[in-house]
Design a protein around this motif. Structure first.
Motif, short mmCIF file in Angstrom:
data_model
loop_
_atom_site.label_atom_id
_atom_site.label_comp_id
_atom_site.label_asym_id
_atom_site.label_seq_id
_atom_site.Cartn_x
_atom_site.Cartn_y
_atom_site.Cartn_z
N THR A 7 12.89 23.01 4.45
CA THR A 7 11.89 23.92 3.93
C THR A 7 10.55 23.20 3.83
O THR A 7 10.49 21.99 3.61
N THR A 8 9.46 23.96 3.94
CA THR A 8 8.14 23.34 3.98
C THR A 8 7.56 23.04 2.61
O THR A 8 6.48 22.46 2.51
N GLY A 9 8.27 23.40 1.52
CA GLY A 9 7.71 23.14 0.21
C GLY A 9 6.48 24.00 -0.05
O GLY A 9 6.32 25.08 0.53
N ASP A 10 5.58 23.51 -0.90
CA ASP A 10 4.36 24.26 -1.20
C ASP A 10 3.50 24.35 0.05
O ASP A 10 3.08 23.32 0.61
N PRO A 11 3.20 25.55 0.54
CA PRO A 11 2.44 25.69 1.78
C PRO A 11 1.02 25.17 1.68
O PRO A 11 0.38 24.91 2.72
N ASN A 12 0.49 25.01 0.47
CA ASN A 12 -0.86 24.49 0.31
C ASN A 12 -0.92 22.97 0.26
O ASN A 12 -2.01 22.39 0.22
N GLY A 13 0.25 22.33 0.23
CA GLY A 13 0.31 20.88 0.16
C GLY A 13 0.60 20.26 1.51
O GLY A 13 0.40 20.86 2.56
N ILE A 14 1.11 19.03 1.47
CA ILE A 14 1.38 18.31 2.71
C ILE A 14 2.72 18.67 3.33
O ILE A 14 3.05 18.19 4.42
N GLY A 15 3.52 19.51 2.64
CA GLY A 15 4.85 19.83 3.13
C GLY A 15 4.92 20.33 4.56
O GLY A 15 5.69 19.82 5.37
N PRO A 16 4.12 21.35 4.93
CA PRO A 16 4.18 21.82 6.32
C PRO A 16 3.84 20.73 7.32
O PRO A 16 4.45 20.65 8.40
N GLU A 17 2.89 19.89 6.98
CA GLU A 17 2.47 18.81 7.89
C GLU A 17 3.59 17.80 8.11
O GLU A 17 3.89 17.43 9.25
N ILE A 18 4.24 17.36 7.02
CA ILE A 18 5.28 16.34 7.20
C ILE A 18 6.55 16.95 7.77
O ILE A 18 7.33 16.25 8.44
N ALA A 19 6.78 18.25 7.54
CA ALA A 19 7.94 18.89 8.15
C ALA A 19 7.81 18.89 9.67
O ALA A 19 8.75 18.54 10.39
N VAL A 20 6.64 19.27 10.15
CA VAL A 20 6.41 19.30 11.59
C VAL A 20 6.42 17.88 12.16
O VAL A 20 6.96 17.64 13.26
N ALA A 22 8.17 15.40 11.08
CA ALA A 22 9.57 14.98 11.14
C ALA A 22 10.27 15.58 12.35
O ALA A 22 11.04 14.90 13.04
N VAL A 23 10.00 16.85 12.63
CA VAL A 23 10.58 17.48 13.81
C VAL A 23 10.14 16.77 15.08
O VAL A 23 10.94 16.50 15.98
N ALA A 24 8.86 16.45 15.16
CA ALA A 24 8.34 15.76 16.34
C ALA A 24 8.99 14.40 16.52
O ALA A 24 9.31 13.99 17.64
N GLU A 25 9.19 13.68 15.41
CA GLU A 25 9.78 12.35 15.52
C GLU A 25 11.26 12.39 15.88
O GLU A 25 11.74 11.56 16.65
N LEU A 26 11.99 13.36 15.33
CA LEU A 26 13.43 13.39 15.54
C LEU A 26 13.83 14.03 16.87
O LEU A 26 14.94 13.80 17.34
N ALA A 306 9.29 9.91 3.61
CA ALA A 306 10.20 10.37 2.58
C ALA A 306 11.08 11.52 3.06
O ALA A 306 12.27 11.57 2.75
N VAL A 307 10.51 12.44 3.81
CA VAL A 307 11.32 13.56 4.29
C VAL A 307 12.33 13.08 5.33
O VAL A 307 13.46 13.57 5.40
N LEU A 308 11.96 12.09 6.12
CA LEU A 308 12.92 11.52 7.07
C LEU A 308 14.07 10.84 6.32
O LEU A 308 15.23 10.96 6.71
N ALA A 309 13.76 10.15 5.22
CA ALA A 309 14.80 9.52 4.41
C ALA A 309 15.72 10.57 3.80
O ALA A 309 16.94 10.40 3.76
#
Length: 323
Positions: A7-20, A22-26, A306-309
């Motif tokens: 889940t992307t967490g708060d959409p106004n924070g960094i959550g959407p950015e780090i989610a994407v 993580a997808v790119a890295e994995l 952190a999200v990768l961990a």
């Protein structure tokens, strides 16, 4: 194997950015993202990813971000870097959708990007961290669900969590401490630790020093440790947290009585890479150990470590990466 949901967490924070990120890295081991398409689109474009509607059972592909589009936040309500009620509502909507999908059996578990408790409360949603919410969504008694923080070589579960310290201490009972110890034991068994060794922190300094600092440990944590041992759990204590942590790592995990007692050592050692795991609910759920960082949201500088961990906690890969 089924994929994880992120889940992307708060959409106004960094959550959407780090989610994407993580997808790119994995790549072909990426999770399925749960959020709103219009929120994720600019971040996906920046990473060179195309958004695709998620289908249960579909394999991950490099260059593609599979998305469960929840439609919880109206485009006009997106306010990057700000704390708002609509974003708080959306945060809970994303987690709710993800947990329900995981309970249906199509996905292996859920990882959540950072949330803002202030935003959630502005949305008039009662929220005291993820464990109570996961308990509600899974139909598990609240007293059976707890949080384990992982990082820096430590695993520390918490008997009480996000609440006023006086209230936390008043809620401690031998039964609650025992339930937390059993949930921790089960979580460790789930990650293939056959006979987990658990160190139990005392409530007071030096676990009360034989009554010198109060009778709380004699009345609460000592009976709980005895009960855990009767249930076949290898538990040591209660002992002062500083003594247990400073005497060498002889335990697979520790049981803290309240928030700061467990969070401080993990975050000193792990910093922003700490991950939180909800245990006892039967639905694999993890979240990052840091906040939404509104001050840098949207700038492209957020670290997805952190999200990768957190993803690796729920889906370890024998090769050392994330599933």
């Amino acid at each position: 194997m089924p994929r994880l949901l992120l889940t992307t967490g708060d959409p106004n924070g960094i959550g959407p950015e780090i989610a994407v990120a993580a997808v790119a890295e994995l790549g072909d081991r990426a999770p399925v993202v749960v959020g709103d398409r219009h929120v994720l689109e600019p971040y996906a474009q920046r990473e060179g990813l195309s958004l695709r509607a998620a289908q249960p059972g579909a394999a991950a592909e490099r260059g593609v971000c599979d998305l469960v589009d929840v439609g919880a936040l109206a485009p006009g309500d997106l306010a990057v870097g700000q704390v708002t009620a609509p974003a708080g509502f959306a945060t809970i909507a994303y987690v709710t959708a993800a947990v329900r999908l995981a309970m249906d059996g199509d996905y292996a578990g859920v990882v959540a990007c950072p949330h803002s408790e202030t935003a959630v409360h502005r949305a008039r949603i009662a929220f005291a961290g993820y464990p109570p919410l996961i308990a509600e969504l899974t139909g598990t008694p609240l007293k059976k669900v707890f949080l384990m923080l992982v990082g820096g070589g430590l695993r520390i579960a918490h008997v009480t969590l996000h609440e006023r310290l006086a209230h936390s201490l008043a809620r401690l009972t031998p039964e609650l401490v025992t339930d937390a110890g059993l949930a921790l034991h089960g979580a460790l068994r789930d990650i293939s630790i056959a006979d987990p060794r658990i160190g139990v922190f005392g409530i007071n300094p030096h676990a009360g020093e034989d009554g010198l600092f109060g009778e709380d440990d004699r009345l609460i944590t000592e009976p709980a440790v005895a009960a855990l041992r009767q249930r076949g759990v290898t538990a040591e204590g209660p002992t002062g947290a500083d003594i247990l942590l400073g005497g060498g790592r002889y335990h697979d995990a520790y049981l803290a009585m309240y928030h700061d007692q467990g969070h401080i050592p993990v975050k000193v050692l792990a910093g922003r890479t700490a991950a939180a795991v909800t245990i006892g609910a039967g639905a694999p759920f993890s979240s990052v150990g840091h906040g939404p960082a509104f001050d840098i949201a949207g700038r492209g500088s957020a670290d997805p470590g952190a999200v990768l961990a957190a993803l690796r906690l729920l889906a370890p890969d024998p090769s050392g990466g994330a599933r």
